[in-house]
Design an enzyme around this catalytic site. Structure first.
Site, PDB file in Angstrom:
ATOM      1  N   ASN A 285      -7.424  -3.094 -10.650  1.00  0.00           N
ATOM      2  CA  ASN A 285      -6.547  -2.498 -10.200  1.00  0.00           C
ATOM      3  C   ASN A 285      -5.614  -2.492 -11.262  1.00  0.00           C
ATOM      4  O   ASN A 285      -4.009  -3.092 -10.969  1.00  0.00           O
ATOM      5  CB  ASN A 285      -5.913  -3.326  -8.996  1.00  0.00           C
ATOM      6  CG  ASN A 285      -5.353  -2.623  -8.183  1.00  0.00           C
ATOM      7  OD1 ASN A 285      -4.582  -1.125  -8.703  1.00  0.00           O
ATOM      8  ND2 ASN A 285      -5.067  -2.171  -6.966  1.00  0.00           N
TER       9      ASN A 285
ATOM     10  N   GLU B 236      -2.167 -11.983  -4.912  1.00  0.00           N
ATOM     11  CA  GLU B 236      -3.791 -11.293  -5.683  1.00  0.00           C
ATOM     12  C   GLU B 236      -3.304 -10.225  -5.927  1.00  0.00           C
ATOM     13  O   GLU B 236      -3.211  -9.536  -5.249  1.00  0.00           O
ATOM     14  CB  GLU B 236      -4.167 -12.385  -4.870  1.00  0.00           C
ATOM     15  CG  GLU B 236      -4.419 -13.362  -4.368  1.00  0.00           C
ATOM     16  CD  GLU B 236      -3.699 -14.218  -3.495  1.00  0.00           C
ATOM     17  OE1 GLU B 236      -3.283 -13.469  -2.429  1.00  0.00           O
ATOM     18  OE2 GLU B 236      -3.781 -15.350  -3.258  1.00  0.00           O
TER      19      GLU B 236
ATOM     20  N   TYR C  53       3.469  -5.493 -12.178  1.00  0.00           N
ATOM     21  CA  TYR C  53       3.317  -5.908 -11.907  1.00  0.00           C
ATOM     22  C   TYR C  53       4.142  -7.329 -12.955  1.00  0.00           C
ATOM     23  O   TYR C  53       4.447  -7.723 -12.971  1.00  0.00           O
ATOM     24  CB  TYR C  53       2.389  -7.489 -10.995  1.00  0.00           C
ATOM     25  CG  TYR C  53       2.387  -7.194  -9.639  1.00  0.00           C
ATOM     26  CD1 TYR C  53       3.241  -6.710  -8.865  1.00  0.00           C
ATOM     27  CD2 TYR C  53       1.015  -7.141  -8.664  1.00  0.00           C
ATOM     28  CE1 TYR C  53       2.373  -5.987  -7.611  1.00  0.00           C
ATOM     29  CE2 TYR C  53       0.190  -6.427  -8.109  1.00  0.00           C
ATOM     30  CZ  TYR C  53       1.411  -6.199  -7.481  1.00  0.00           C
ATOM     31  OH  TYR C  53       0.781  -5.488  -5.729  1.00  0.00           O
TER      32      TYR C  53
ATOM     33  N   ALA D 182       0.974  -1.158  -0.095  1.00  0.00           N
ATOM     34  CA  ALA D 182      -0.012   0.286  -0.070  1.00  0.00           C
ATOM     35  C   ALA D 182       0.659   1.477   0.240  1.00  0.00           C
ATOM     36  O   ALA D 182       2.026   1.566   0.547  1.00  0.00           O
ATOM     37  CB  ALA D 182      -0.672   0.060   1.279  1.00  0.00           C
ATOM     38  N   VAL D 183       0.424   2.803  -0.658  1.00  0.00           N
ATOM     39  CA  VAL D 183       1.170   3.539  -0.891  1.00  0.00           C
ATOM     40  C   VAL D 183       0.282   4.538   0.258  1.00  0.00           C
ATOM     41  O   VAL D 183      -0.880   4.678  -0.887  1.00  0.00           O
ATOM     42  CB  VAL D 183       1.726   3.960  -2.799  1.00  0.00           C
ATOM     43  CG1 VAL D 183       2.468   4.817  -2.728  1.00  0.00           C
ATOM     44  CG2 VAL D 183       2.707   3.067  -3.269  1.00  0.00           C
TER      45      VAL D 183
END
Length: 159
Positions: free
Chosen positions: A119, A114, A126, A81-82
């Site tokens: 998203n 996952e 990725y 998370a950012v």
């Protein structure tokens, strides 16, 4: 051994510590519909099989984090998370680069994750990092409206 990786915007990446749990919970809560409580992060951070990495400035203000779990020769990215103020500036990429660099020095040979199939920024990252989709999980992520999103299961060999 001191672990330290460079990141954009005057940040660097280093291993997280238990004292970071509250900040990780806050950022996670800003990033996901069901954020994890501080106590959950404390448990992970106290477990050597679940290293976490933080992107922070020299005063240790955390812009983002990644948390993995290792088991034998495999690892899973449990969450990344950012902080909303730092999104779109390469922090997620820097965190993933640090995770991958660190895992290359471990017995881990494959990394799984996952990601919500909607998203697209994460999926593009990725894929650029060499991950490919190996499965899907229908109804994996709960949404605020009561529906559930499908997760893509992605993996990357580490050599």
């Amino acid at each position: 051994m001191l672990k330290f990786w460079m990141a954009p915007g005057g940040l660097h990446v280093e291993p997280a510590e238990t004292r970071d749990a509250k900040d990780l919970a806050r950022i996670h809560g800003q990033s996901f519909y069901r954020g994890w409580p501080t106590g959950e992060f404390v448990s992970f951070l106290e477990d050597s099989a679940s290293p976490a990495y933080i992107a922070c400035d020299a005063r240790r203000r955390i812009a983002g984090f990644a948390l993995i779990r290792m088991a034998a020769d495999e690892a899973e990215l449990l969450t990344i998370a950012v902080d909303p103020r730092w999104r779109g500036r390469g922090v997620g990429r820097a965190l993933m680069d640090a995770v991958l660099a660190d895992l290359m020095l471990s017995p881990v040979r494959r990394l799984f994750l996952e990601v919500d199939e909607q998203n697209m920024p994460a999926i593009r990252l990725y894929e650029k990092l060499g991950f490919s989709t190996i499965a899907t999980r229908k109804g994996y992520y709960p949404r605020p409206d009561g529906s559930a999103a499908t997760a893509l299961v992605m993996a990357r060999d580490l050599g």
